[in-house]
Design a protein around this motif. Structure first.
Motif, PDB file in Angstrom:
ATOM      1  N   LEU A 109       6.951   2.764 -12.798  1.00 40.72           N
ATOM      2  CA  LEU A 109       5.761   2.230 -13.543  1.00 40.72           C
ATOM      3  C   LEU A 109       5.010   1.152 -12.870  1.00 40.72           C
ATOM      4  CD1 LEU A 109       3.790   2.528 -16.005  1.00 40.72           C
ATOM      5  CD2 LEU A 109       5.018   1.315 -17.261  1.00 40.72           C
ATOM      6  N   ALA A 110       5.738   0.197 -12.361  1.00 35.59           N
ATOM      7  CA  ALA A 110       5.050  -0.889 -11.581  1.00 35.59           C
ATOM      8  C   ALA A 110       4.246  -0.514 -10.437  1.00 35.59           C
ATOM      9  CB  ALA A 110       6.104  -2.016 -11.168  1.00 35.59           C
ATOM     10  N   ASP A 111       4.784   0.587  -9.797  1.00 32.61           N
ATOM     11  CA  ASP A 111       4.137   1.028  -8.605  1.00 32.61           C
ATOM     12  C   ASP A 111       3.060   2.294  -8.911  1.00 32.61           C
ATOM     13  OD1 ASP A 111       5.579  -0.474  -6.870  1.00 32.61           O
ATOM     14  OD2 ASP A 111       7.099   1.186  -6.470  1.00 32.61           O
ATOM     15  N   GLU A 112       3.232   2.687 -10.340  1.00 33.24           N
ATOM     16  CA  GLU A 112       2.078   3.768 -10.508  1.00 33.24           C
ATOM     17  C   GLU A 112       0.958   2.927 -11.532  1.00 33.24           C
ATOM     18  OE1 GLU A 112       4.120   6.520 -13.000  1.00 33.24           O
ATOM     19  OE2 GLU A 112       5.042   7.505 -10.990  1.00 33.24           O
ATOM     20  N   TRP A 113       1.175   1.821 -11.792  1.00 33.52           N
ATOM     21  CA  TRP A 113       0.181   1.126 -12.679  1.00 33.52           C
ATOM     22  C   TRP A 113      -0.938   1.135 -12.430  1.00 33.52           C
ATOM     23  CZ3 TRP A 113      -2.566  -3.403 -12.990  1.00 33.52           C
ATOM     24  CH2 TRP A 113      -2.962  -3.888 -14.195  1.00 33.52           C
ATOM     25  N   ILE A 141      -0.540  -9.237  -3.441  1.00 35.01           N
ATOM     26  CA  ILE A 141       0.866  -9.321  -3.595  1.00 35.01           C
ATOM     27  C   ILE A 141       1.391  -9.829  -4.912  1.00 35.01           C
ATOM     28  CG2 ILE A 141       2.872 -10.751  -2.523  1.00 35.01           C
ATOM     29  CD1 ILE A 141       1.438 -10.263   0.204  1.00 35.01           C
ATOM     30  N   GLY A 142       0.474 -10.894  -5.578  1.00 35.10           N
ATOM     31  CA  GLY A 142       0.925 -11.588  -6.727  1.00 35.10           C
ATOM     32  C   GLY A 142       0.910 -10.498  -7.817  1.00 35.10           C
ATOM     33  N   ILE A 143      -0.049  -9.638  -7.745  1.00 36.65           N
ATOM     34  CA  ILE A 143      -0.116  -8.549  -8.749  1.00 36.65           C
ATOM     35  C   ILE A 143       1.141  -7.547  -8.606  1.00 36.65           C
ATOM     36  CG2 ILE A 143      -1.420  -6.172  -9.224  1.00 36.65           C
ATOM     37  CD1 ILE A 143      -3.819  -8.005  -8.350  1.00 36.65           C
ATOM     38  N   TYR A 144       1.633  -7.374  -7.307  1.00 37.35           N
ATOM     39  CA  TYR A 144       2.755  -6.487  -7.132  1.00 37.35           C
ATOM     40  C   TYR A 144       3.776  -7.130  -7.722  1.00 37.35           C
ATOM     41  CZ  TYR A 144       6.421  -4.156  -4.517  1.00 37.35           C
ATOM     42  OH  TYR A 144       7.553  -3.548  -4.128  1.00 37.35           O
ATOM     43  N   LYS A 145       4.051  -8.246  -7.256  1.00 36.79           N
ATOM     44  CA  LYS A 145       5.169  -9.179  -8.005  1.00 36.79           C
ATOM     45  C   LYS A 145       5.232  -9.088  -9.420  1.00 36.79           C
ATOM     46  CE  LYS A 145       7.280 -13.654  -8.015  1.00 36.79           C
ATOM     47  NZ  LYS A 145       7.218 -15.173  -7.382  1.00 36.79           N
ATOM     48  N   ALA A 185       1.038  -1.121   0.155  1.00 38.43           N
ATOM     49  CA  ALA A 185      -0.127   0.028  -0.180  1.00 38.43           C
ATOM     50  C   ALA A 185       0.650   1.268   0.156  1.00 38.43           C
ATOM     51  CB  ALA A 185      -0.947  -0.049   1.395  1.00 38.43           C
ATOM     52  N   GLU A 186       1.842   1.176   0.804  1.00 37.24           N
ATOM     53  CA  GLU A 186       3.013   2.309   0.740  1.00 37.24           C
ATOM     54  C   GLU A 186       3.561   2.511  -0.690  1.00 37.24           C
ATOM     55  OE1 GLU A 186       7.132   3.276   2.944  1.00 37.24           O
ATOM     56  OE2 GLU A 186       5.368   2.342   4.169  1.00 37.24           O
ATOM     57  N   ALA A 187       4.078   1.344  -1.200  1.00 33.32           N
ATOM     58  CA  ALA A 187       4.696   1.598  -2.389  1.00 33.32           C
ATOM     59  C   ALA A 187       3.584   2.045  -3.632  1.00 33.32           C
ATOM     60  CB  ALA A 187       5.262   0.071  -3.069  1.00 33.32           C
ATOM     61  N   TRP A 188       2.698   1.480  -3.558  1.00 35.22           N
ATOM     62  CA  TRP A 188       1.304   2.033  -4.545  1.00 35.22           C
ATOM     63  C   TRP A 188       0.900   3.377  -4.181  1.00 35.22           C
ATOM     64  CZ3 TRP A 188      -1.714  -3.147  -5.283  1.00 35.22           C
ATOM     65  CH2 TRP A 188      -1.096  -3.957  -6.017  1.00 35.22           C
ATOM     66  N   ARG A 189       1.221   4.009  -3.039  1.00 34.29           N
ATOM     67  CA  ARG A 189       0.802   5.211  -2.393  1.00 34.29           C
ATOM     68  C   ARG A 189      -0.923   5.172  -2.405  1.00 34.29           C
ATOM     69  NH1 ARG A 189       5.053   8.211  -6.038  1.00 34.29           N
ATOM     70  NH2 ARG A 189       6.958   8.382  -4.512  1.00 34.29           N
ATOM     71  N   LEU A 190      -1.292   4.097  -1.829  1.00 31.15           N
ATOM     72  CA  LEU A 190      -2.645   3.910  -1.556  1.00 31.15           C
ATOM     73  C   LEU A 190      -3.245   5.064  -0.635  1.00 31.15           C
ATOM     74  CD1 LEU A 190      -3.278   0.160  -1.726  1.00 31.15           C
ATOM     75  CD2 LEU A 190      -3.558   1.920  -3.748  1.00 31.15           C
ATOM     76  N   ARG A 191      -4.250   5.565  -0.672  1.00 30.39           N
ATOM     77  CA  ARG A 191      -4.936   6.399   0.226  1.00 30.39           C
ATOM     78  C   ARG A 191      -5.223   5.330   1.411  1.00 30.39           C
ATOM     79  NH1 ARG A 191      -9.739   9.619  -1.430  1.00 30.39           N
ATOM     80  NH2 ARG A 191     -10.285   7.418  -2.513  1.00 30.39           N
ATOM     81  N   ASP A 192      -5.542   5.747   2.585  1.00 30.69           N
ATOM     82  CA  ASP A 192      -6.054   4.663   3.583  1.00 30.69           C
ATOM     83  C   ASP A 192      -7.525   4.163   3.379  1.00 30.69           C
ATOM     84  OD1 ASP A 192      -3.628   4.947   4.912  1.00 30.69           O
ATOM     85  OD2 ASP A 192      -4.815   6.217   6.521  1.00 30.69           O
ATOM     86  N   GLU A 193      -8.196   4.832   2.635  1.00 31.52           N
ATOM     87  CA  GLU A 193      -9.548   4.596   2.119  1.00 31.52           C
ATOM     88  C   GLU A 193      -9.548   3.603   1.225  1.00 31.52           C
ATOM     89  OE1 GLU A 193      -8.905   8.243   1.928  1.00 31.52           O
ATOM     90  OE2 GLU A 193      -9.306   8.322   4.041  1.00 31.52           O
ATOM     91  N   ASP A 194      -8.649   3.785   0.295  1.00 27.96           N
ATOM     92  CA  ASP A 194      -8.435   2.696  -0.894  1.00 27.96           C
ATOM     93  C   ASP A 194      -8.046   1.439  -0.138  1.00 27.96           C
ATOM     94  OD1 ASP A 194      -9.424   4.770  -2.784  1.00 27.96           O
ATOM     95  OD2 ASP A 194      -7.374   5.322  -3.056  1.00 27.96           O
ATOM     96  N   ALA A 195      -6.980   1.447   0.597  1.00 30.11           N
ATOM     97  CA  ALA A 195      -6.508   0.332   1.098  1.00 30.11           C
ATOM     98  C   ALA A 195      -7.500  -0.615   1.936  1.00 30.11           C
ATOM     99  CB  ALA A 195      -5.224   0.652   1.997  1.00 30.11           C
ATOM    100  N   ARG A 196      -8.325   0.269   2.645  1.00 30.04           N
ATOM    101  CA  ARG A 196      -9.383  -0.418   3.648  1.00 30.04           C
ATOM    102  C   ARG A 196     -10.430  -1.182   2.422  1.00 30.04           C
ATOM    103  NH1 ARG A 196     -10.978   4.378   5.830  1.00 30.04           N
ATOM    104  NH2 ARG A 196     -13.075   3.593   5.899  1.00 30.04           N
TER     105      ARG A 196
END
Length: 145
Positions: A100-104, A86-90, A41-52
């Motif tokens: 790009l991987a973290d922004e995608w 996690i599979g998507i992240y990998k 969530a940190e790497a993707w810069r997710l808002r807490d609402e999105d992570a929840r």
């Protein structure tokens, strides 16, 4: 005469089955799954609402408690969600460079699956099945299909 079919011998060995309905397995996996999710969530810069929302609609208070203390036993649904993410992240980090991987996940996507939405919006709207679809899409791309 036996009519059972047998696969030819190969070097392939199937992964050991993990029974997520078994509490000891969930105990073993939960803390690492949550720590991995919060790093993702940190790497993707997710808002807490999105992570929840990706965790299945977790309340704010539970989310912040889990973030502070990930030592708990998750339900099958939440471990499965985290596993897909996690599979998507990998897969993204195999296919693309780090930036790009973290922004995608947050970029509008013209693929027919996303219909111009971001993969994040697609997964939030479609839940577990949408996460599975994104994971399959990226695994197929990663495999050269």
């Amino acid at each position: 005469m036996s009519l059972a079919y047998a696969y030819p011998r190969s070097r392939f060995e199937p992964a050991e089955f993990v029974d997520l309905n078994a509490k000891p397995e969930r105990e073993r996996l939960s803390k690492a799954a949550l720590k991995g999710f919060f790093k993702l969530a940190e790497a993707w810069r997710l808002r807490d609402e999105d992570a929840r929302e990706l965790l299945g609609g977790l309340s704010s208070s539970a989310f912040y408690e889990w973030k502070k203390n990930p030592d708990r036993i998750l339900e099958v649904d939440r471990i499965t969600r985290i596993s897909y993410l996690i599979g998507i992240y990998k897969a993204l980090h195999i296919i693309y460079g780090k930036k790009l991987a973290d922004e995608w996940i947050s970029l509008p996507n013209k693929n027919i699956i996303f219909a111009g939405r971001t993969p994040l919006a697609y997964m939030q709207a479609g839940g577990l099945i949408a996460m599975q679809t994104v994971r399959k899409l990226l695994d197929a791309r990663r495999g050269g299909l």
